[in-house]
Enzyme design. Sequence first.
Site, PDB file in Angstrom:
ATOM      1  CD  GLN A  65      46.488  47.010   4.708  1.00 39.26           C
ATOM      2  OE1 GLN A  65      46.418  47.769   5.451  1.00 39.26           O
ATOM      3  NE2 GLN A  65      47.124  47.242   3.645  1.00 39.26           N
ATOM      4  CB  CYS A  71      46.736  51.208   4.569  1.00 38.57           C
ATOM      5  SG  CYS A  71      47.346  52.299   3.233  1.00 38.57           S
ATOM      6  CG  HIS A 366      50.518  51.884   6.126  1.00 40.85           C
ATOM      7  ND1 HIS A 366      49.590  50.904   5.520  1.00 40.85           N
ATOM      8  CD2 HIS A 366      50.386  51.487   7.458  1.00 40.85           C
ATOM      9  CE1 HIS A 366      49.078  50.381   6.649  1.00 40.85           C
ATOM     10  NE2 HIS A 366      49.615  50.720   7.560  1.00 40.85           N
ATOM     11  CG  ASN A 387      49.159  49.250  10.964  1.00 38.50           C
ATOM     12  OD1 ASN A 387      48.513  49.421   9.994  1.00 38.50           O
ATOM     13  ND2 ASN A 387      50.501  48.727  11.074  1.00 38.50           N
TER      14      ASN A 387
END
Length: 445
Positions: A65, A71, A366, A387
């Site tokens: 990102q 996110c 997040h 992630n």
Amino acid sequence: MLTSEIKLDEINQFQEDLNDKKDSKVIERAVSHQGILASSEDFDAESKMDPVFSIDLSTGKVADQKQSGRCWMFAALNTMRIRLMNELKVADDFELSQNYTNFWDKFEKSNYFLENVLKTADKSLDSRKVSWLMQTPQQDGGQWDMLCALIEKYGIVPKYAMPETFSSEKSAQLNKYLNLKLRHDATILRELVADKASDNKIAKTKEKMLTEIYRMLSYTLGEPTKKFDFEYRDKDNNYHIDQNITPQDFFKKYVGVNLEDYVSLINSPTDDKPFNQTYTIEMLGNVVNGRQVKHLNLEMSELKKLAIKQLQNGESVWFGSDVGQSSNSKKGIMDTHLYAPDELFNTDLSLSKAERLDYSESLMTHAMVITGVDLVDGKPTKWKVENSWGEKVGTKGYFVMSDDWMDEFVYQFVINKKYLTEDQQKAQKQDPIVLKPWDPMGALA
């Protein structure tokens, strides 16, 4: 209430107490040179977080990102690209366009903000609602239901159909000037309401504002894709093309997810939110008249069971957490035993999960994707996490989350409602209780 200043003789006593501790100088040297985390890190805890899992989904190359707060968007689109990887055999580095959804999110959030300005125009500038509204007119973050609202209205496209730009990857400048524009527009709308302007005049003024905002977004993020050719080679090197397809048709034809099937479940063990009840948050959303943000509050043990069911069925799990708590982003480890600052400082730093929420110590910051779990005797010990910070952190971008860390710092899951029990499905259908705009469950990932 008894109040007292700090007296000089008390400071002398504090210093004597410090001097009495034989290891104080050793600790001071370590912490002053290495910092709190490195000085309190428990390497034994790290050794237990090996990235091996009994259930491990294949989800492709980790996305990045960059310097943006998208996110929630990356995580959601990552859960959807797995379908294209499995069914169409697209390449492991295939991505859906985060910039396309980003454009429409910022445009819709701008309209949502202006509508809230009009709804609160009768309140003073120092009222808490108006103050909260003006603090951040719009930002990069969001929640699952907000992403669904965008896709249901605008569809999605492959990344190559609307690639990243400077401002999508480094969003600070765009956010600064878009929020400046929105605050400027807020002054005008509030003045029109105060002057009792007609609804028609207000509507035309807001339309002009949106025209200018659309132009700002087009310059910084690129004009949004209307139609494109879906062209790719699969893993068997077979060529495919679907010409002149719209983003809405692309989503229906190639992703084919019924977003109504996926619901937000939270774990908020605070006294003001009984379990098995649904909640929404005032003034939280992006698409006016779009999908409402709605959470069903459940015990964490129930959330884990549902997440495991979904993983066992080959589906990853979108989740929201407070990623900065007791985590090492470089090593890709999230574990409550990773650091021991309380032992380092010889003081009590404990708070319950409810207390952390109530006293502003923690909230969802997040969003990521659970792609695996390690089950020992049927119980989870650690979880695999995809992630969106690129491949240079963790194990090629994948993190390990201990089960204890999930208990303490995970606040939200998105689960297909077919996995919910009959009672949970019934509870999820309830009309939600409306929470204040600043409630921690309204935090944007």
